[in-house]
Design a protein around this motif. Sequence first.
Motif, PDB file in Angstrom:
ATOM      1  N   HIS A  10       0.959  -1.074   0.077  1.00 58.10           N
ATOM      2  CA  HIS A  10       0.106  -0.017   0.017  1.00 58.10           C
ATOM      3  C   HIS A  10       0.721   1.162   0.139  1.00 58.10           C
ATOM      4  CE1 HIS A  10      -3.657  -2.231   0.627  1.00 58.10           C
ATOM      5  NE2 HIS A  10      -2.834  -2.972   1.485  1.00 58.10           N
ATOM      6  N   ALA A  11       1.864   1.193  -0.716  1.00 57.79           N
ATOM      7  CA  ALA A  11       2.802   2.770  -0.723  1.00 57.79           C
ATOM      8  C   ALA A  11       2.145   3.575  -1.429  1.00 57.79           C
ATOM      9  CB  ALA A  11       4.108   1.981  -1.615  1.00 57.79           C
ATOM     10  N   ILE A  12       2.328   4.856  -0.528  1.00 54.05           N
ATOM     11  CA  ILE A  12       1.390   5.906  -0.931  1.00 54.05           C
ATOM     12  C   ILE A  12       2.472   7.017  -1.609  1.00 54.05           C
ATOM     13  CG2 ILE A  12      -0.701   5.430   0.409  1.00 54.05           C
ATOM     14  CD1 ILE A  12       0.473   7.421   2.345  1.00 54.05           C
ATOM     15  N   ASP A  13       2.296   7.843  -2.224  1.00 52.64           N
ATOM     16  CA  ASP A  13       3.025   9.004  -2.516  1.00 52.64           C
ATOM     17  C   ASP A  13       2.978  10.178  -1.584  1.00 52.64           C
ATOM     18  OD1 ASP A  13       3.941   8.096  -5.227  1.00 52.64           O
ATOM     19  OD2 ASP A  13       1.923   8.666  -6.033  1.00 52.64           O
ATOM     20  N   SER A  14       4.279  10.645  -1.685  1.00 52.33           N
ATOM     21  CA  SER A  14       4.439  11.711  -0.514  1.00 52.33           C
ATOM     22  C   SER A  14       5.286  12.743  -1.107  1.00 52.33           C
ATOM     23  CB  SER A  14       5.017  11.108   0.881  1.00 52.33           C
ATOM     24  OG  SER A  14       4.263  10.451   1.597  1.00 52.33           O
ATOM     25  N   PRO A  15       5.199  14.051  -0.826  1.00 47.95           N
ATOM     26  CA  PRO A  15       6.146  14.960  -1.282  1.00 47.95           C
ATOM     27  C   PRO A  15       7.724  14.523  -0.811  1.00 47.95           C
ATOM     28  CG  PRO A  15       4.941  15.976   0.917  1.00 47.95           C
ATOM     29  CD  PRO A  15       4.394  14.675   0.554  1.00 47.95           C
ATOM     30  N   GLN A  16       8.600  14.959  -2.022  1.00 51.05           N
ATOM     31  CA  GLN A  16       9.905  14.206  -1.497  1.00 51.05           C
ATOM     32  C   GLN A  16      10.829  15.453  -1.055  1.00 51.05           C
ATOM     33  OE1 GLN A  16      11.055  11.001  -2.290  1.00 51.05           O
ATOM     34  NE2 GLN A  16       8.763  10.955  -2.251  1.00 51.05           N
TER      35      GLN A  16
END
Length: 212
Positions: free
Chosen positions: A20-26
Amino acid sequence: MVKVLLVLMAYLSFLVVSGHAIDSPQYTLVYSQSDFQIRLYRQSSWMSATVHGASFNKSTKDSFHRVYKYIHGANLNASHLVMTAPVLTSVTSSAHGSEYTVRFFLSPKYEESPPQPYPELNLQFDKWRSHCVAVRVFSGFAVDDTITKEIKALQTSLDGYLYGNSAVVEEKNSYTIAQYNASYHLTGRVNEVWMNISGLTAEGCPSYGGKY
């Protein structure tokens, strides 16, 4: 603080391992102490909803309700967007009251041309340039009394760190609360309070240009 950071890393690791990897600001970590960090965030895109109110909890709920509709198909493409993290609530205080802006991070797929929201949702597309943020992590639910305590703690830490330094806290009447968990997660919750800073040129923090 260290314990909460470990919880945050474990939570994010669980999302990846469980599929369930989710995108986040880098971001790049440019400085770290036991009670706060300074991160250099890359350029990022957000869909936001703003209300004026007196309560963090109610204002966040009211704004996020509009964002929730957007990510679940209330847009001109009828697209359903995958959830990202964190959800931000940026608070700006003035003599006329407080403005609360809830922001949903747009994954790289949508960062340049996101689905257009229905006009009645009154959402705004925000594009943030790269900038530095001072961050304090805290656990539990982000409620008004807890937030006030955590903001004061971060301000105290920064006063010591920035003394004699060219760096400054920008927009001192503003702060952002980052929440990483859905409301139904009752334990292991991770939140952060963010304050924008500039002037740490050696760390790569760009100068403040009036708006991120």
